[in-house]
Structures are given as structure tokens and as C-alpha cells.
Design a protein around this motif. Structure first.
Motif, mmCIF file in Angstrom:
data_model
loop_
_atom_site.group_PDB
_atom_site.id
_atom_site.type_symbol
_atom_site.label_atom_id
_atom_site.label_comp_id
_atom_site.label_asym_id
_atom_site.label_seq_id
_atom_site.Cartn_x
_atom_site.Cartn_y
_atom_site.Cartn_z
ATOM 1 N N GLY A 146 -0.676 -117.196 6.871
ATOM 2 C CA GLY A 146 0.110 -116.959 6.556
ATOM 3 C C GLY A 146 0.419 -115.368 7.202
ATOM 4 N N TYR A 147 -0.994 -115.068 6.186
ATOM 5 C CA TYR A 147 -0.776 -113.944 5.507
ATOM 6 C C TYR A 147 -0.721 -112.840 7.371
ATOM 7 C CZ TYR A 147 -1.739 -114.445 0.712
ATOM 8 O OH TYR A 147 -1.644 -115.250 -0.508
ATOM 9 N N GLN A 148 -1.420 -113.512 7.958
ATOM 10 C CA GLN A 148 -1.964 -112.666 9.507
ATOM 11 C C GLN A 148 -0.806 -112.997 9.960
ATOM 12 O OE1 GLN A 148 -5.026 -114.748 10.827
ATOM 13 N NE2 GLN A 148 -6.902 -113.185 8.981
ATOM 14 N N ALA A 149 0.118 -113.891 9.919
ATOM 15 C CA ALA A 149 1.946 -113.755 11.175
ATOM 16 C C ALA A 149 2.592 -112.854 10.123
ATOM 17 C CB ALA A 149 2.505 -114.669 10.504
ATOM 18 N N ALA A 150 2.564 -112.869 9.401
ATOM 19 C CA ALA A 150 3.817 -111.106 8.350
ATOM 20 C C ALA A 150 2.922 -110.288 8.545
ATOM 21 C CB ALA A 150 3.040 -111.057 6.551
ATOM 22 N N ALA A 151 1.296 -109.795 9.211
ATOM 23 C CA ALA A 151 0.843 -108.890 9.566
ATOM 24 C C ALA A 151 1.504 -108.253 10.848
ATOM 25 C CB ALA A 151 -0.601 -108.743 9.180
ATOM 26 N N THR A 152 0.546 -109.702 11.837
ATOM 27 C CA THR A 152 1.308 -109.495 13.104
ATOM 28 C C THR A 152 2.732 -109.951 13.662
ATOM 29 O OG1 THR A 152 0.121 -111.764 13.157
ATOM 30 C CG2 THR A 152 -1.282 -110.352 13.422
ATOM 31 N N GLY A 153 3.404 -109.382 12.787
ATOM 32 C CA GLY A 153 4.902 -110.323 13.986
ATOM 33 C C GLY A 153 5.812 -109.217 14.359
ATOM 34 N N GLY A 154 4.995 -107.712 14.379
ATOM 35 C CA GLY A 154 5.896 -106.828 14.826
ATOM 36 C C GLY A 154 5.826 -105.638 13.194
ATOM 37 N N ALA A 155 6.603 -104.531 14.371
ATOM 38 C CA ALA A 155 6.875 -103.030 13.337
ATOM 39 C C ALA A 155 7.062 -103.526 12.110
ATOM 40 C CB ALA A 155 7.528 -102.749 14.199
ATOM 41 N N LEU A 156 8.101 -104.092 12.272
ATOM 42 C CA LEU A 156 9.026 -104.491 10.613
ATOM 43 C C LEU A 156 8.272 -105.393 9.868
ATOM 44 C CD1 LEU A 156 11.507 -102.911 8.590
ATOM 45 C CD2 LEU A 156 13.002 -105.514 10.079
ATOM 46 N N SER A 157 7.597 -106.188 10.303
ATOM 47 C CA SER A 157 7.155 -107.291 9.343
ATOM 48 C C SER A 157 6.024 -106.702 8.935
ATOM 49 C CB SER A 157 6.674 -108.691 10.226
ATOM 50 O OG SER A 157 6.259 -108.549 11.183
ATOM 51 N N PHE A 158 5.002 -106.198 10.524
ATOM 52 C CA PHE A 158 3.449 -105.107 9.536
ATOM 53 C C PHE A 158 3.834 -104.684 8.262
ATOM 54 C CE2 PHE A 158 0.915 -101.581 10.426
ATOM 55 C CZ PHE A 158 -0.130 -101.621 10.274
ATOM 56 N N LEU A 159 4.942 -103.575 8.385
ATOM 57 C CA LEU A 159 5.063 -102.299 7.340
ATOM 58 C C LEU A 159 5.621 -103.427 5.654
ATOM 59 C CD1 LEU A 159 5.403 -99.803 5.990
ATOM 60 C CD2 LEU A 159 8.096 -100.154 7.118
ATOM 61 N N GLY A 160 6.444 -104.208 6.126
ATOM 62 C CA GLY A 160 6.021 -105.578 5.080
ATOM 63 C C GLY A 160 5.220 -105.662 4.226
#
Length: 269
Positions: free
Chosen positions: A159-173
């Protein structure tokens, strides 16, 4: 009748004793190993209560209740919204401990310095960055050993990795939540409340018990040994410096790698 010389008033009542005033003790270089265990003065000059079992109990109840409520809310997010679910999980990991810390502070003590929120020198922060890099290396070695020696474990970080790899905005979040808010929240609670609250039983009880609880809170999985090491380091740094901030830095550097490495491998950044 002549007066006794012992009854005559001192003509120089403010005179210094022979040899001048007694020297004042030199201040210590900084807070010692038990710096956070000394209660600070509260209203009216009376010392504030020390962090203890009331703070631990209330903090645990509030943190657990918040985590349960937030996880229930996260479960309402559709399964195909992996990025949003990952960011929500980061928020749960940050807000639960932060709520527990806030409840513990509000209970009796109400002085955040008693929990380790104190300024610390830049030298200690630099040392903490170096320690955090060492923890990253340990994390990679443990992960490699688990993958090599055992059947492929369930990816509990998906779940955490999905947030990190989902694009620039989600990476920033993921960076803000995972590498800033989560380390602050977890250090405030596990070190600020738990380690300080157990300090009355001796330094090693406080360090080892709080680190064990911290590790188990991350689940019985391959993350546990590294989480235990991070807990021990944070607790030792708290005792050495009197401040939570060095432990926050170590924690943040380690979490930063958990956000950046998956994103780089996935080509998301």
C-alpha cells in the motif's frame, strides 16, 4: 554596663566573607542521560508531574482508538484506488501516535519538554543523519537475507509503495506523510511517552521495552528487526541528548529510503 561584643550589630552586614564569594558550580555541557526524567517547574513554581503510567495508559488507548477508526475509514476506499489507500495508510500511521501523544500531554504534565521536545545541537542532527544511512543499509541487508533464506514473504509495504510510485503528486504526498509526519508522530509517542514513562524502572528497561512495543506495532514480519533497531537507537539518542529530534531524524532518513527506492525502481521519479 558595657555591652557584650557578641550582641553588637555588624557595621558591614553586606560584606563578603574572606576570600570572596563561593564559586558557582560550572554548568554541564548539556543534558545528561537522565535529562528528560527531571520534572520541570509548573505553575506557582511547583514541579510538574513526571511522565508515567497515566500518560502511557491514556496515550495507548487514544492511539489505538484513533488507529481503529482511521483503518475503518480507510477500508471504505475502493480496492482499485491503491494510491489513495496507500496515502491513507500513511496518514493512519502518523495520526494515531500523534493523537496518543496529545492526549498524554493534556492529561497532567502539559509541558512538552518533559516528553523530550527540546532543542538539540546541529552536530547531533548530523550524527543522526549518518546513523539513519546505516539503518538503511541494515534494512537492505535484512530484506535480502529474508528473500534469500525464506519463501517470498507477503509484501506488507504494498500500500505504501503504491502511494510512492503513483506519480509526482502521490510521491510528494508519500514523502510528506511517510518521511515527515510518520517519524514525528511515532517518535513523539513511542519515545516521548513510552520511553520516558518507563524511565523510572531504569534506562535499559525503558529502552528495550519501548523498542519492543514499537517493533511489534509494525507487525510480526520482516520489518520487525529493523523497527526494533530504530526504536533502540531513538531511545538511546533521547537519553543521551534529552531530545526527541535526533531519533526523528534517524527515523525520517530510514523512511525516506522506503519512499524513494520503490519510486526510483518503478521509474516514477
Amino acid at each position: 554596663m558595657p555591652q557584650n561584643s557578641s550582641s553588637r550589630p555588624d557595621p558591614h552586614p553586606d560584606a563578603l566573607p574572606p576570600g570572596g564569594p563561593a564559586p558557582r558550580p560550572a554548568p554541564a555541557d548539556g543534558p545528561g542521560p537522565s535529562a528528560t526524567s527531571t520534572p520541570s517547574a509548573g505553575a506557582g513554581g511547583r514541579p510538574s508531574p513526571r511522565v508515567g503510567w497515566p500518560e502511557i495508559g491514556v496515550g495507548l488507548v487514544v492511539a489505538a482508538a484513533l488507529i481503529a477508526l482511521l483503518l475503518a475509514a480507510t477500508s471504505l476506499i475502493p480496492q482499485d484506488q491503491e494510491i489513495l489507500r496507500g496515502l491513507a495508510l500513511y496518514a493512519v500511521s502518523a495520526l494515531g501516535p500523534l493523537g496518543g501523544f496529545a492526549a498524554a500531554v493534556a492529561l497532567r504534565v502539559r509541558d512538552v519538554r518533559a516528553f523530550g521536545l527540546r532543542r538539540v545541537s546541529g552536530r547531533w542532527l548530523l550524527v543522526s543523519v549518518a546513523i539513519g544511512i546505516g539503518v538503511i543499509v541494515l534494512n537492505l541487508l535484512v530484506t535480502a537475507a529474508v528473500v534469500t533464506l525464506f519463501p517470498p514473504p507477503e509484501n506488507i509495504q504494498a500500500g505504501y509503495q503504491a502511494a510512492a510510485t503513483g506519480g509526482a503528486l502521490s510521491f510528494l504526498g508519500a514523502l510528506v506523510l511517510g518521511a515527515v509526519l510518520v517519524p514525528i508522530g511515532e517518535e513523539l509517542f513511542f519515545r516521548g511517552v513510552l520511553t520516558n514513562g518507563l524511565a523510572r524502572y531504569g534506562p535499559w528497561v525503558a529502552v528495550l521495552v519501548s523498542s519492543t512495543v514499537f517493533a511489534v506495532a509494525h507487525g510480526i514480519n520482516y520489518v520487525l528487526p529493523v523497527a526494533f533497531v530504530v526504536g533502540v537507537i531513538g531511545a538511546l539518542l533521547l537519553r543521551r541528548t534529552g531530545s526527541l529530534w535526533p531519533g526523528v531524524v534517524v527515523h525520517a532518513v530510514n523512511n525516506l529510503s522506503s519512499v524513494i527506492i520503490p519510486a526510483v525502481l518503478a521509474g516514477a521519479v
